[in-house]
Design a protein around this motif. Structure first.
Motif, PDB file in Angstrom:
ATOM      1  N   VAL A 154      -3.180   8.081  -5.718  1.00  0.00           N
ATOM      2  CA  VAL A 154      -4.279   7.100  -5.741  1.00  0.00           C
ATOM      3  C   VAL A 154      -4.334   6.396  -7.093  1.00  0.00           C
ATOM      4  CG1 VAL A 154      -6.799   6.870  -5.733  1.00  0.00           C
ATOM      5  CG2 VAL A 154      -5.647   8.242  -3.972  1.00  0.00           C
ATOM      6  N   SER A 207      -3.809   2.512  -7.657  1.00  0.00           N
ATOM      7  CA  SER A 207      -4.925   1.760  -8.226  1.00  0.00           C
ATOM      8  C   SER A 207      -4.501   1.001  -9.476  1.00  0.00           C
ATOM      9  CB  SER A 207      -6.079   2.711  -8.568  1.00  0.00           C
ATOM     10  OG  SER A 207      -6.589   3.343  -7.403  1.00  0.00           O
ATOM     11  N   GLN A 267       0.872  -1.171   0.000  1.00  0.00           N
ATOM     12  CA  GLN A 267       0.000   0.000   0.000  1.00  0.00           C
ATOM     13  C   GLN A 267       0.908   1.220   0.000  1.00  0.00           C
ATOM     14  OE1 GLN A 267      -0.064  -2.139   2.849  1.00  0.00           O
ATOM     15  NE2 GLN A 267       1.472  -0.888   3.860  1.00  0.00           N
ATOM     16  N   LYS A 277      -8.235   5.431   0.614  1.00  0.00           N
ATOM     17  CA  LYS A 277      -9.067   4.373   1.180  1.00  0.00           C
ATOM     18  C   LYS A 277      -8.907   4.188   2.690  1.00  0.00           C
ATOM     19  CE  LYS A 277     -11.131   2.993  -2.551  1.00  0.00           C
ATOM     20  NZ  LYS A 277     -12.603   3.231  -2.689  1.00  0.00           N
ATOM     21  N   TYR A 310      -3.952   0.542  -2.804  1.00  0.00           N
ATOM     22  CA  TYR A 310      -4.613   1.746  -2.306  1.00  0.00           C
ATOM     23  C   TYR A 310      -3.634   2.676  -1.597  1.00  0.00           C
ATOM     24  CZ  TYR A 310      -4.298  -0.293   2.368  1.00  0.00           C
ATOM     25  OH  TYR A 310      -3.831  -0.829   3.539  1.00  0.00           O
ATOM     26  N   LEU A 340      -7.394  -4.828   1.551  1.00  0.00           N
ATOM     27  CA  LEU A 340      -7.496  -3.791   0.526  1.00  0.00           C
ATOM     28  C   LEU A 340      -6.304  -3.816  -0.422  1.00  0.00           C
ATOM     29  CD1 LEU A 340      -8.761  -0.637   2.487  1.00  0.00           C
ATOM     30  CD2 LEU A 340     -10.109  -2.271   1.156  1.00  0.00           C
TER      31      LEU A 340
END
Length: 487
Positions: free
Chosen positions: A286, A290, A256, A315, A295, A426
């Motif tokens: 982002v 993505s 992330q 997120k 995220y 996520l």
């Protein structure tokens, strides 16, 4: 092609090519690595990693067991990480690193290694969703001035201590943790699973800008500052630079991306209420994340900063204790996660001499109770994080226990198990581990604790690692005091 093997033949003058990348060689290497993993499980890696023992980095040997032999935990009370109750009349069967089944008493394979839990509670391995593996055990002065090798050695030692506190997984949200993750995953050092973000991406003057004022202005061709060179932070101004720095962390293996979208209590220059990064800059991070299926999480405290982050597609909000109720409601409506830390300005908090920092810390502490209340009221998805920095790692369990001041003990424990596991998910395809975390359920990764304590009545047992009688990660036992053996 291996540069060490690529050389001219001294007789004919023709080039000799190595076979390091040939299918045959790669197949041999896979067999060797598999054999090393098998020998490690049986304790055969001691000679290889003995050089680390003097510093306390040698991995703790797993309890002697045949790798193919399943393990059956019996005589227990189960908290599965999701349901807010304890379950009796069930066992836990572990096979090949996963939860294979939850059999009734008397059931299970006859060749299983049986561990009698003595009626104790069994809970999933704990998850800290806001951790700094390379910055948790050293002071800020040491972090910014000492040789990076020393920091990594200290981080390795702290990783072992983290696992022994029952935290089998951490989401690292800023710092050069890629090497530590690789060492843990390969069994060179003992530690939790690590979901790494890599360098904190910050604007100039932002919460991740660790330079001193006398280093300004930055001129073309100036070398990067120490924190940037070592992967603690990455400075970016404007969309192109944000894209570059985000992609660099993804290239390194980030699960992330972490940005700083507002000021902080400990910041030397940026006010707590400051907004950092424009919406376009945040959206650039982002979009880049993505594109890789993952995220962005953002350090931010105030409502304007949180709203800007949500508008740009962030997120996960890190901290957020100064959010107003309308902003909390927006977090719920937009399905934005919230990683909340029990910042209470108490005996475990960082100590500040600067009156501005003291005032900011007090404001955040006052907002912490409201954050828990409103998160529950508006049904925000949220998870526990400790954010321990610059020493005090031993308080990690106590920090989690503090949540029971605001909710039931099992509800608090859920935020560091089942809920935290859903936040980690996520990362999607960028998740470094294949399997569910934070739950004891069929098919989940076998991370669990056997405890002395009643999690229905309180979480004080978290303050003393002696209350953890068995610690298992990925089906391997790293601590076992149920049979009188200390691993």
């Amino acid at each position: 092609m291996c540069q060490a093997c690529f050389q001219p033949d001294p007789v004919s003058g023709s080039l000799r090519f190595c076979h390091c990348g040939s299918p045959e060689t790669l197949a041999i290497m896979r067999r060797i690595e598999a054999d090393i993993s098998r020998r490690q499980m049986l304790g055969g890696m001691a000679a290889v990693v003995g050089m680390f023992a003097g510093f306390g980095l040698a991995p703790r040997g797993a309890k002697a067991q045949t790798p193919a032999r399943p393990i059956l935990l019996t005589n227990l009370r189960l908290f599965d990480g999701e349901n807010l109750s304890l379950r009796d009349g069930v066992g836990i069967l572990i096979d090949n690193g996963r939860i294979a089944a939850l059999p009734a008493p008397g059931q299970g394979p006859g060749d299983a290694q049986v561990i009698d839990c003595g009626g104790r509670a069994v809970v999933p391995g704990l998850i800290d969703t806001h951790w700094h593996a390379t910055l948790a055990s050293v002071s800020q002065v040491v972090a910014m001035t000492q040789d990076i090798g020393f920091l990594h050695l200290m981080a390795g030692q702290e990783a072992g201590a983290t696992l022994m506190r029952g935290f089998t997984t951490v989401r690292d949200v800023g710092g050069p943790a890629f090497g530590l993750k690789a060492a843990v995953d390969r069994g060179v050092v003992t530690g939790p699973r690590i979901f790494p973000a890599g360098a904190i991406i910050s604007q100039t003057s932002g919460h991740g800008d660790f330079r001193f004022g006398n280093s300004l202005p930055m001129m073309p061709g100036d070398p990067a500052d120490y924190a940037s060179r070592q992967g603690m932070s990455a400075l970016a101004d404007g969309v192109p630079e944000v894209l570059r720095r985000t992609r660099e962390q993804l290239m390194k293996g980030a699960s992330q991306i972490k940005i700083t979208a507002g000021g902080g209590v400990a910041s030397q220059y940026d006010p707590l209420e400051s907004l950092q990064f424009t919406e376009a800059e945040i959206r650039a991070a982002v979009d880049a994340a993505s594109d890789w299926g993952t995220y962005v999480c953002a350090h931010v405290y105030t409502s304007p900063g949180i709203r800007r982050c949500i508008a740009a597609g962030v997120k996960s909000i890190e901290h957020g204790q100064l959010a107003d109720e309308d902003t909390v409601r927006l977090m719920a409506d937009s399905d934005t996660w919230w990683s909340i830390q029990p910042f209470l300005a108490d005996e475990d908090a960082n100590q500040y001499a600067d009156p501005k920092a003291v005032a900011a810390q007090r404001a955040v502490a006052e907002g912490t109770a409201r954050a828990f209340e409103w998160a529950d009221k508006h049904r925000v998805n949220w998870a526990f994080g400790s954010d321990i920095l610059y020493g005090g790692g031993e308080s990690q369990g106590r920090q989690l226990a503090k949540l029971s001041r605001f909710m039931s003990p099992l509800a608090a424990l859920h935020r560091a198990t089942g809920a935290a596991g859903r936040l980690l998910a996520l990362s999607g395809a960028r998740a470094p581990y294949d399997g569910r975390l934070g739950v004891i359920a069929q098919g989940a990764l076998a991370d669990l604790l056997v405890i002395d304590g009643d999690p229905e009545q309180g979480l004080d047992w978290l303050g003393d690692k002696a209350n953890l009688r068995l610690i298992m990660k990925n089906g391997r036992v790293f601590k076992d005091e149920l049979s009188g053996d200390t691993i």
